[in-house]
Design a protein around this motif. Sequence first.
Motif, short mmCIF file in Angstrom:
data_model
loop_
_atom_site.label_atom_id
_atom_site.label_comp_id
_atom_site.label_asym_id
_atom_site.label_seq_id
_atom_site.Cartn_x
_atom_site.Cartn_y
_atom_site.Cartn_z
N ALA A 224 1.14 -1.13 0.27
CA ALA A 224 0.17 0.33 0.05
C ALA A 224 0.80 1.02 0.58
CB ALA A 224 -0.51 -0.11 1.32
N ASP A 225 2.09 1.11 0.97
CA ASP A 225 3.18 2.18 0.86
C ASP A 225 3.42 2.38 -0.13
OD1 ASP A 225 1.77 3.21 3.27
OD2 ASP A 225 4.17 2.17 3.74
N GLN A 226 3.45 1.88 -1.51
CA GLN A 226 4.22 1.82 -2.21
C GLN A 226 3.30 2.29 -3.66
OE1 GLN A 226 7.82 0.88 -3.03
NE2 GLN A 226 7.05 1.86 -4.93
N THR B 268 7.67 13.80 -4.35
CA THR B 268 8.36 12.69 -3.53
C THR B 268 7.70 12.70 -2.11
OG1 THR B 268 10.13 13.32 -5.02
CG2 THR B 268 10.76 12.07 -3.31
N ILE B 269 7.26 11.57 -1.58
CA ILE B 269 7.05 10.79 -0.71
C ILE B 269 8.26 9.68 -0.41
CG2 ILE B 269 5.88 10.33 1.20
CD1 ILE B 269 3.68 10.88 -0.82
N THR B 270 8.98 9.83 1.03
CA THR B 270 9.47 8.22 0.74
C THR B 270 8.90 7.89 2.37
OG1 THR B 270 10.71 9.70 3.07
CG2 THR B 270 11.61 9.88 0.69
N VAL B 271 9.59 6.87 2.45
CA VAL B 271 9.11 5.66 3.67
C VAL B 271 9.39 6.63 4.56
CG1 VAL B 271 9.21 3.62 4.66
CG2 VAL B 271 9.99 3.56 2.48
N LYS B 272 9.55 6.92 5.14
CA LYS B 272 10.49 7.72 6.46
C LYS B 272 9.35 8.80 6.37
CE LYS B 272 14.03 10.69 8.71
NZ LYS B 272 15.35 11.28 8.89
N GLN B 273 8.88 9.20 5.13
CA GLN B 273 8.37 10.44 5.77
C GLN B 273 6.86 9.90 6.23
OE1 GLN B 273 8.87 13.88 5.52
NE2 GLN B 273 6.61 14.07 6.32
N LEU B 274 6.29 9.41 5.74
CA LEU B 274 4.54 8.24 6.06
C LEU B 274 4.77 8.06 6.99
CD1 LEU B 274 4.61 6.09 2.80
CD2 LEU B 274 3.05 7.68 3.42
N ALA B 275 6.81 7.47 8.18
CA ALA B 275 6.53 6.95 9.58
C ALA B 275 6.21 8.16 10.11
CB ALA B 275 7.23 6.09 9.20
N ILE B 276 6.66 9.34 9.38
CA ILE B 276 6.30 10.56 10.15
C ILE B 276 5.05 10.84 10.78
CG2 ILE B 276 6.94 13.37 10.45
CD1 ILE B 276 9.94 12.06 9.28
N TRP B 277 4.72 11.22 9.72
CA TRP B 277 3.45 11.15 9.35
C TRP B 277 2.62 10.87 10.35
CZ3 TRP B 277 3.27 11.49 2.64
CH2 TRP B 277 4.19 13.41 3.17
N ARG B 278 2.33 8.82 10.41
CA ARG B 278 1.63 7.94 11.14
C ARG B 278 1.64 8.25 12.47
NH1 ARG B 278 3.36 4.55 6.68
NH2 ARG B 278 0.82 4.28 5.74
N ARG B 279 2.84 8.91 12.76
CA ARG B 279 3.49 8.90 14.66
C ARG B 279 2.49 10.15 14.79
NH1 ARG B 279 8.55 7.47 12.80
NH2 ARG B 279 9.40 9.76 12.53
N ALA B 280 2.61 11.24 14.24
CA ALA B 280 2.03 12.63 14.12
C ALA B 280 0.19 12.97 13.71
CB ALA B 280 2.04 13.58 13.04
N GLY B 281 -0.30 11.58 13.70
CA GLY B 281 -1.63 11.41 13.40
C GLY B 281 -2.45 11.17 12.46
N LEU B 282 -0.77 11.91 11.41
CA LEU B 282 -1.48 13.08 9.89
C LEU B 282 -2.31 11.41 8.77
CD1 LEU B 282 0.85 15.08 9.43
CD2 LEU B 282 -1.53 15.80 10.54
N LEU B 283 -2.14 10.01 9.03
CA LEU B 283 -2.05 9.53 8.36
C LEU B 283 -2.47 7.83 8.46
CD1 LEU B 283 -1.86 8.96 5.05
CD2 LEU B 283 0.26 7.79 5.78
N PRO B 284 -3.42 6.88 8.82
CA PRO B 284 -3.29 5.95 9.33
C PRO B 284 -2.36 4.93 9.10
CG PRO B 284 -5.50 6.15 7.46
CD PRO B 284 -4.51 7.76 7.46
N GLY B 285 -2.65 3.65 10.21
CA GLY B 285 -1.59 2.86 10.20
C GLY B 285 -1.73 1.89 8.79
#
Length: 84
Positions: A10-12, A24-41
Motif C-alpha cells: 500500500a505504501d509503495q 516525492t514521498i519517502t518511507v521515512k516521511q510516511l512513518a513521520i506522518w503516521r506517528r503524527a496522526g496525519l496518516l492511518p497505519g
Amino acid sequence: MASNKPPSAADQQLIEHAARHGFTITVKQLAIWRRAGLLPGNIPNRSLRLKGYQVYRFGGHELGLSAAPAMLHNFFGQLVEHQH
C-alpha cells in the motif's frame, strides 16, 4: 534509528502515485506522518471494523483515472445521504 525495511504494498502504491503527480514521498516521511496522526497505519479491514469503523477503499489505479474526481464526488454525496 533508520529502518531498511521495504515499504508495504500500500505504501509503495502511494509513493508511486505521488511520483506520477510530481511529488516525492519517502518511507521515512510516511512513518513521520503516521506517528503524527496525519496518516492511518496499515491496519487490515477487520481490525478497523472491530473498532466500529466502516471501510471504503479506493485503489491507486482507480484514483488515477480522469473520472476519479466525479467518482469521489458521487461516492461522498451518497455516503452523506446514507448517513442521514
